[in-house]
Design a protein around this motif. Sequence first.
Motif, PDB file in Angstrom:
ATOM      1  N   ASP A  80       0.870  -1.165   0.000  1.00  0.00           N
ATOM      2  CA  ASP A  80       0.000   0.000   0.000  1.00  0.00           C
ATOM      3  C   ASP A  80       0.915   1.225   0.000  1.00  0.00           C
ATOM      4  O   ASP A  80       1.823   1.330   0.827  1.00  0.00           O
ATOM      5  CB  ASP A  80      -0.888   0.001   1.238  1.00  0.00           C
ATOM      6  N   VAL A  81       0.682   2.139  -0.924  1.00  0.00           N
ATOM      7  CA  VAL A  81       1.600   3.258  -1.167  1.00  0.00           C
ATOM      8  C   VAL A  81       0.908   4.584  -0.857  1.00  0.00           C
ATOM      9  O   VAL A  81      -0.264   4.768  -1.195  1.00  0.00           O
ATOM     10  CB  VAL A  81       2.071   3.269  -2.640  1.00  0.00           C
ATOM     11  N   ILE A  82       1.643   5.496  -0.240  1.00  0.00           N
ATOM     12  CA  ILE A  82       1.131   6.856  -0.044  1.00  0.00           C
ATOM     13  C   ILE A  82       2.134   7.855  -0.588  1.00  0.00           C
ATOM     14  O   ILE A  82       3.345   7.702  -0.394  1.00  0.00           O
ATOM     15  CB  ILE A  82       0.810   7.154   1.439  1.00  0.00           C
ATOM     16  N   ASP A  83       1.629   8.860  -1.301  1.00  0.00           N
ATOM     17  CA  ASP A  83       2.451   9.932  -1.861  1.00  0.00           C
ATOM     18  C   ASP A  83       2.162  11.207  -1.085  1.00  0.00           C
ATOM     19  O   ASP A  83       1.017  11.671  -1.034  1.00  0.00           O
ATOM     20  CB  ASP A  83       2.122  10.119  -3.347  1.00  0.00           C
ATOM     21  N   LEU A  84       3.196  11.775  -0.477  1.00  0.00           N
ATOM     22  CA  LEU A  84       3.047  12.962   0.358  1.00  0.00           C
ATOM     23  C   LEU A  84       3.228  14.231  -0.474  1.00  0.00           C
ATOM     24  O   LEU A  84       4.243  14.397  -1.146  1.00  0.00           O
ATOM     25  CB  LEU A  84       4.068  12.926   1.502  1.00  0.00           C
ATOM     26  N   GLY A  85       2.241  15.127  -0.405  1.00  0.00           N
ATOM     27  CA  GLY A  85       2.277  16.332  -1.234  1.00  0.00           C
ATOM     28  C   GLY A  85       2.038  15.974  -2.682  1.00  0.00           C
ATOM     29  O   GLY A  85       2.801  16.357  -3.568  1.00  0.00           O
TER      30      GLY A  85
END
Length: 248
Positions: free
Chosen positions: A49-54
């Motif tokens: 599961d991936v999260i991209d910040l900004g």
Amino acid sequence: MIDVILKENERIDDLEINGFRIIQNPFCFCFGMDAVLLANFARISPKADVIDLGTGTGIVPLLLAAKSKGQSWTGLEIQENMVDMARRSVEMNEVTEKVKILQGDLKTVREMFKPAQFGAVTSNPPYMKENSGLKNPSDTIYISRHEVSASLEDVISAASYLLKTNGTFTMVHRPSRLPEIMEMMVKYRLEPKRMQLVQPTVDKEPNLVLIEGVKEAGRECRILPTLAVYDDEGNYTEELLRYYGKEK
């Protein structure tokens, strides 16, 4: 692919991979090559599961989803107008079940998410300190380029909180900030494991750095060959063309 309603000054750009497209507004902020480089450089488990910040307009989650790097993708963005464009791009590409765009401040991730919730974190953060450079007439562009809403340490601290042990943090930034980047990554237990400099041409000084850290990993960092963007004739190099899904 479904149709969406465009707002004033918006356009739809082809990402040239798996038919994906993205909504952008040149009077706000449009993604650049650094986002494409980041999506290609990132090593992400197919089950992560991936999260991209900004996340801006959601370019990195969309590129990662198009390349099937990861299992689910979340984009976190503080600016309402960017969130709106990103969400409509997700709808347009019919990936709402796997790609989520959230509006929020990355400095408050501890209130939004459980610790160690993600297997991978990516970020293409603002490169310039808040008081550096001339203020852009567009607030959106200024916020996207300067550390107004979050500092480099804020980004790295948030990534460490969100990552599982052995999860990857991948970021693109300026080489001039490398001492600070390394210091902060080690401070927050994101051991630098891979790094690649990017230069406009082979005779020019690098102007971008791609760096990967692994949560709670041992100390060993690989330096990859420097990537040149343009050849002697001013055309994209073969490697860059591959990143864009093209061949000479």
